[in-house]
Design a protein around this motif. Structure first.
Motif, PDB file in Angstrom:
ATOM      1  N   SER A  60       0.822  -1.212   0.000  1.00  0.00           N
ATOM      2  CA  SER A  60       0.000   0.000   0.000  1.00  0.00           C
ATOM      3  C   SER A  60       0.856   1.261   0.000  1.00  0.00           C
ATOM      4  O   SER A  60       0.509   2.253  -0.638  1.00  0.00           O
ATOM      5  N   GLU A  61       1.989   1.220   0.689  1.00  0.00           N
ATOM      6  CA  GLU A  61       2.873   2.386   0.733  1.00  0.00           C
ATOM      7  C   GLU A  61       3.532   2.626  -0.624  1.00  0.00           C
ATOM      8  O   GLU A  61       3.633   3.767  -1.077  1.00  0.00           O
ATOM      9  N   LEU A  62       3.975   1.548  -1.272  1.00  0.00           N
ATOM     10  CA  LEU A  62       4.560   1.682  -2.602  1.00  0.00           C
ATOM     11  C   LEU A  62       3.508   2.187  -3.587  1.00  0.00           C
ATOM     12  O   LEU A  62       3.787   3.064  -4.409  1.00  0.00           O
ATOM     13  N   ALA A  63       2.313   1.636  -3.498  1.00  0.00           N
ATOM     14  CA  ALA A  63       1.235   2.059  -4.396  1.00  0.00           C
ATOM     15  C   ALA A  63       0.963   3.546  -4.243  1.00  0.00           C
ATOM     16  O   ALA A  63       0.860   4.272  -5.238  1.00  0.00           O
ATOM     17  N   GLN A  64       0.860   4.009  -3.014  1.00  0.00           N
ATOM     18  CA  GLN A  64       0.590   5.427  -2.778  1.00  0.00           C
ATOM     19  C   GLN A  64       1.743   6.289  -3.301  1.00  0.00           C
ATOM     20  O   GLN A  64       1.511   7.301  -3.965  1.00  0.00           O
ATOM     21  N   ALA A  65       2.978   5.889  -3.023  1.00  0.00           N
ATOM     22  CA  ALA A  65       4.142   6.658  -3.476  1.00  0.00           C
ATOM     23  C   ALA A  65       4.223   6.701  -4.998  1.00  0.00           C
ATOM     24  O   ALA A  65       4.665   7.697  -5.571  1.00  0.00           O
ATOM     25  N   GLY A  66       3.777   5.625  -5.661  1.00  0.00           N
ATOM     26  CA  GLY A  66       3.841   5.551  -7.118  1.00  0.00           C
ATOM     27  C   GLY A  66       2.591   6.014  -7.829  1.00  0.00           C
ATOM     28  O   GLY A  66       2.532   6.014  -9.056  1.00  0.00           O
ATOM     29  N   GLY A  67       1.559   6.374  -7.067  1.00  0.00           N
ATOM     30  CA  GLY A  67       0.330   6.869  -7.686  1.00  0.00           C
ATOM     31  C   GLY A  67      -0.484   5.798  -8.386  1.00  0.00           C
ATOM     32  O   GLY A  67      -1.155   6.072  -9.386  1.00  0.00           O
ATOM     33  N   VAL A  68      -0.414   4.563  -7.876  1.00  0.00           N
ATOM     34  CA  VAL A  68      -1.181   3.459  -8.448  1.00  0.00           C
ATOM     35  C   VAL A  68      -1.958   2.773  -7.326  1.00  0.00           C
ATOM     36  O   VAL A  68      -1.830   3.129  -6.166  1.00  0.00           O
ATOM     37  N   THR A  69      -2.735   1.779  -7.693  1.00  0.00           N
ATOM     38  CA  THR A  69      -3.477   1.026  -6.689  1.00  0.00           C
ATOM     39  C   THR A  69      -2.609  -0.121  -6.165  1.00  0.00           C
ATOM     40  O   THR A  69      -1.686  -0.580  -6.865  1.00  0.00           O
ATOM     41  N   PRO A  70      -2.915  -0.604  -4.968  1.00  0.00           N
ATOM     42  CA  PRO A  70      -2.186  -1.774  -4.469  1.00  0.00           C
ATOM     43  C   PRO A  70      -2.311  -2.982  -5.407  1.00  0.00           C
ATOM     44  O   PRO A  70      -1.351  -3.746  -5.564  1.00  0.00           O
ATOM     45  N   GLU A  71      -3.461  -3.139  -6.044  1.00  0.00           N
ATOM     46  CA  GLU A  71      -3.623  -4.257  -6.972  1.00  0.00           C
ATOM     47  C   GLU A  71      -2.665  -4.133  -8.159  1.00  0.00           C
ATOM     48  O   GLU A  71      -2.166  -5.147  -8.671  1.00  0.00           O
ATOM     49  N   THR A  72      -2.392  -2.906  -8.611  1.00  0.00           N
ATOM     50  CA  THR A  72      -1.421  -2.711  -9.691  1.00  0.00           C
ATOM     51  C   THR A  72      -0.040  -3.180  -9.246  1.00  0.00           C
ATOM     52  O   THR A  72       0.663  -3.865  -9.996  1.00  0.00           O
ATOM     53  N   VAL A  73       0.351  -2.829  -8.032  1.00  0.00           N
ATOM     54  CA  VAL A  73       1.647  -3.274  -7.501  1.00  0.00           C
ATOM     55  C   VAL A  73       1.678  -4.798  -7.441  1.00  0.00           C
ATOM     56  O   VAL A  73       2.660  -5.428  -7.853  1.00  0.00           O
ATOM     57  N   ARG A  74       0.611  -5.406  -6.952  1.00  0.00           N
ATOM     58  CA  ARG A  74       0.564  -6.871  -6.874  1.00  0.00           C
ATOM     59  C   ARG A  74       0.651  -7.505  -8.265  1.00  0.00           C
ATOM     60  O   ARG A  74       1.320  -8.522  -8.459  1.00  0.00           O
TER      61      ARG A  74
END
Length: 138
Positions: A4-18
């Motif tokens: 969730s922290e990476l997603a927020q920092a990158g401007g994407v959703t947590p599902e995108t990171v996953r």
């Protein structure tokens, strides 16, 4: 960083990171204490790289190839150069399409401002939205 922290920092959703992690584009470490995936600043840089190239119309497979070549300093980047050269005409076309759409939006906004009281009627809104939804020809 957690997902969730990476997603927020990158401007994407947590599902995108996953999704990018499942696709092998991001490589988190496991936290030995709780088993959570942990991402570092390199992951954030990779995420920003991925997002930039996605906006340019590159597929995840092409991005994976570009990232793979970037990690191998001794490898010639001719494949990456070919990928970029092949994508450049599509990027330029997309820019022209977006410029044409932007001009249509400007015209719609001007038409709305010219309507009585600056508030368009339902009929005018419908007409302007129909105009915006037409295919862009450049």
């Amino acid at each position: 960083m957690k997902v969730s922290e990476l997603a927020q920092a990158g401007g994407v959703t947590p599902e995108t990171v996953r999704h990018y992690t499942r696709e092998g584009l991001l490589h988190p470490q496991r936290d030995p204490q709780n088993g959570y995936q942990r991402y570092d600043n390199e992951s954030l840089s990779r995420l920003c790289f991925i997002q930039c190239f996605r906006m340019l119309g590159f597929s995840l497979g092409e991005i994976k190839g570009l990232l793979g070549e970037a990690m191998q300093e001794s490898v010639s980047c001719s494949k990456s150069q070919d990928i970029l050269a092949n994508q450049l005409p599509q990027v330029r076309l997309r820019i022209r399409e977006l410029q044409a759409l932007s001009a249509r939006m400007d015209q719609a906004m001007q038409a709305w401002q010219a309507s009585p009281g600056g508030v368009p009627t339902g009929h005018l809104v419908s007409h302007l939205l129909d105009d915006l939804s037409q295919p862009v020809i450049v």
